[in-house]
Write an enzyme that holds these catalytic residues in place. Sequence first.
Site, PDB file in Angstrom:
ATOM      1  N   SER A 141       4.265  -6.801  -0.766  1.00 50.73           N
ATOM      2  CA  SER A 141       5.690  -6.991  -0.565  1.00 50.73           C
ATOM      3  C   SER A 141       6.115  -8.406  -0.989  1.00 50.73           C
ATOM      4  O   SER A 141       5.730  -8.888  -2.042  1.00 50.73           O
ATOM      5  CB  SER A 141       6.023  -6.697   0.908  1.00 50.73           C
ATOM      6  OG  SER A 141       7.390  -6.495   1.104  1.00 50.73           O
ATOM      7  N   ASP A 407       5.505   0.415  -1.495  1.00 49.50           N
ATOM      8  CA  ASP A 407       5.173  -0.745  -0.681  1.00 49.50           C
ATOM      9  C   ASP A 407       4.301  -0.290   0.490  1.00 49.50           C
ATOM     10  O   ASP A 407       4.611   0.682   1.173  1.00 49.50           O
ATOM     11  CB  ASP A 407       6.496  -1.337  -0.175  1.00 49.50           C
ATOM     12  CG  ASP A 407       6.336  -2.615   0.616  1.00 49.50           C
ATOM     13  OD1 ASP A 407       5.237  -2.867   1.126  1.00 49.50           O
ATOM     14  OD2 ASP A 407       7.324  -3.349   0.732  1.00 49.50           O
TER      15      ASP A 407
END
Length: 561
Positions: A141, A407
């Site tokens: 991230s 993610d």
Amino acid sequence: LFGGRSLTPTWSEGPSAELSPQIAIVITAFFFFFAAWVPTCNMCACVFLHLCSSSEDLDVRLGFDLCTEEQDFLCKRKKYVAAALKNVLQLEEDLQDDEIPVVAIMTTGGGMRSLTTTYGSLLGLKKLNVIDCAMYLTGLSGTTWTMANLYRDADWSQQDLSGKINEARKHVTKCKMGSFSMERMKYYNKQLCQRKQEGHRTSSIDLWGLIVEYLLHDGKDNHKLSDQRQAVDQGQNPLPIYVAINVKDNYSTLDFKEWLEFTPYEVGFMKYGAFIRSEDFGSEFFMGRLMKRLPESRICYLEGDLLSWKNGKLIKNIIDYINWPVLPMRPHEQKSQIFTTASPLSRVLRGAITERTSVAQYHSFLKGLQLHNDYLENDKFCRWKDTVLDTSPNQLTETAEYLSLIDTGFFINTSCPPLLRPERKVDVILHLNYSAGSQILSCKYYSEQGIPFPKVALSEEERKNLKECYLFDDAETPGAPILLFFPLVNDTYQSYKAPGKLSAVANRFSPYSTYSVTYKEQDYDQLVKLTEYNILNNKHLILQALRTAVERKRRHKKYGA
């Protein structure tokens, strides 16, 4: 085929045969033809199968061991680590190679908050000379944004970090209104069209990657993942590892997910033990061979993949200043707003944004690889086998045309799994946690997988009032690393450094919400100072963990246990 055996590569050992795909096809056709006329040619068929079963001449590396490049890196890195450990622990004698513990710095995600806090934490570790003690630095991230910026510089960990922190400050605090100017939209359209012409499958995540490029840089960024080899070729920095997960369209992440790791050397699946060169990621493969090489993706696209914006909220924060019409929602989508006009350009962008917003798709390098009959029984595979779909070979990823990456925060906000590969033999993990909301470290997943990991025992009261650092050491569990857990909290800092400030660091209503893309200058500065302080204020625990790891390595060397 041919007696029920597969013509695809398996784990069986054998001599390498340098067969091009074209020659292999010709030979296959010959044997089919010959077998039709001479049914007794079993010996010829067996010879051909033996040649095809070798994995040594494939473009996909099959095996759970570390690649040669990473092993070479570790040898070079040890001289930095040994010198740094001798310095910080004030040892009288030099450490021998088998006395050097493997230390890793692990970060978690959180958008601009994690980008900022990663800088602060690394600044503190730099001042303690602990970065030079680390072999690995992992991220997902928003922390991947910081890592990608750092690894442009071949000697970043050997230099003062203040310049890079100030450069990031300029971009974090700048106005984001230019993200959707007509000039930028034309640039996005041109880049997406070019990417599609190159053979990549474009999506909204690619658009997000281009927006990230604008958020973090002044212009076009031509940096690629493989370029980061220059930053580790002499062992001068920790090896960066980026993490994403592969999912299936019709299943939630709880039902199906597979960890995918990215290093400057390779991209691969820990579960399958299948890896390709980083510059080949996104190219077309079949049966373990590179069929069509596509240009390597620029780093901004990978940054978009590793931080997929969740339900469009990050985009919404960038462009809230425009009163845009609300589109009808699909059942699985949350409310979001996008810009739309009648122009062809905006229709292209609208098409990208209104697709499934969390998935980036790449050609699968596992396509056509059929698993050996004994593969599902392999201990390494079972380590990451965590859903019912893993028991059916036809449900695994080698049957898919594309990888679907998201993610890892959609499952667990951690970049720890690559460090838990037994081949890396990690002894100490500095867990830098930048999560919003609950920050309790969950080891339940690793426990369920049978992966050695320290037991994290915190009372309910402790969970509500977290301290700056915890040391978890489960010496009774063989193979479990020592864990230093740094929650993102403002504990003693508000009393001794900045009274009354940063009272709610990771609260979603604070200036540091995951979905905030612009900070005020004072907010950015305070967050960097806080995370630096939390590291420096717990120097004693860091040194305790490092000293314990060295002592165990020495004890193991002396007694062999």
